[in-house]
Design a protein around this motif. Structure first.
Motif, short mmCIF file in Angstrom:
data_model
loop_
_atom_site.label_atom_id
_atom_site.label_comp_id
_atom_site.label_asym_id
_atom_site.label_seq_id
_atom_site.Cartn_x
_atom_site.Cartn_y
_atom_site.Cartn_z
N HIS A 191 0.65 9.98 -3.91
CA HIS A 191 -0.46 10.23 -2.98
C HIS A 191 -1.56 11.07 -3.64
CE1 HIS A 191 1.65 8.49 0.44
NE2 HIS A 191 2.72 9.02 -0.09
N PHE B 207 1.04 4.07 -3.03
CA PHE B 207 0.73 5.48 -2.83
C PHE B 207 1.92 6.36 -3.21
CE2 PHE B 207 -2.71 4.68 0.63
CZ PHE B 207 -3.62 4.31 -0.35
N LEU C 151 -7.51 8.09 0.69
CA LEU C 151 -7.17 7.40 -0.56
C LEU C 151 -7.35 5.91 -0.38
CD1 LEU C 151 -3.97 9.33 -1.68
CD2 LEU C 151 -6.24 9.47 -2.68
N THR D 238 -4.06 4.25 -7.31
CA THR D 238 -4.56 5.00 -6.17
C THR D 238 -5.81 5.78 -6.60
OG1 THR D 238 -2.31 5.27 -5.37
CG2 THR D 238 -3.95 6.75 -4.46
N ARG E 41 0.83 -1.21 0.00
CA ARG E 41 0.00 0.00 0.00
C ARG E 41 0.87 1.26 0.00
NH1 ARG E 41 -5.21 0.16 1.34
NH2 ARG E 41 -6.08 2.14 1.99
N ILE F 203 -7.18 1.89 -2.68
CA ILE F 203 -6.58 1.18 -3.81
C ILE F 203 -7.70 0.71 -4.73
CG2 ILE F 203 -5.26 -0.87 -4.47
CD1 ILE F 203 -3.76 -0.57 -1.82
#
Length: 166
Positions: A78, A73, A90, A111, A69, A92
């Motif tokens: 991000h 990101f 945020l 993302t 993860r 996935i």
């Protein structure tokens, strides 16, 4: 003062270290300074390096960056890959949904903010009429993540000529 980019003898980026460790390597003759910070010096005749190169080649085994993860990101900066927002929430998203045979690979995950993820639902980006800002790809290495971030932030522009894709 701060971080120093360490290059192999072949000018390939190896890692990022502290300025103190870089100074020790230079004083021991294990590395040479290629770029220096003109605003900081240890002594009147010794500038703090920002890029060093090892004198001996170090063989490093190739290791692929794991799909986590945090790494995902960081790859996507991000930022939602559908609308571009930098929301705190945020998530996935699978480009091809798992219910349709999509897998957990670098090329199939991206993302997305919660709003876009819910809006896209169980569809492909084409079906949802939500084009991706960037095609998801496997990143080169974690070093290139950090170095590229430093370069784009303006803090380490002198690293750009040593890091591919910066």
């Amino acid at each position: 003062m701060g971080q120093v980019l360490v290059l192999n003898a072949s000018y390939e980026p190896l890692n990022i270290t502290t300025w103190r460790r870089a100074m020790v390597m230079m004083l021991k003759g294990k590395a040479e300074g290629l770029e220096h910070d003109p605003n900081h010096c240890v002594r009147a005749d010794l500038l703090v390096p920002t890029v060093i190169r090892l004198r001996q080649f170090v063989r490093v085994p190739f290791r692929q960056l794991p799909l986590t993860r945090r790494n995902l990101f960081q790859r996507d900066n991000h930022c939602c890959q559908y609308c571009g927002s930098r929301s705190d929430q945020l998530s996935i998203d699978h480009v091809i949904p798992r219910s349709r045979g999509g897998s957990d690979t670098w090329e199939n995950v991206t993302t997305a903010c919660l709003r876009c993820n819910v809006r896209k639902g169980n569809r492909t980006p084409q079906e949802a009429n939500m084009p991706l800002r960037r095609v998801p790809r496997r990143p080169l290495s974690s070093l290139s993540f950090e170095a590229t971030r430093q370069i784009h932030s303006g803090r380490r522009s002198e690293w750009a000529k040593y890091v591919i894709g910066a």
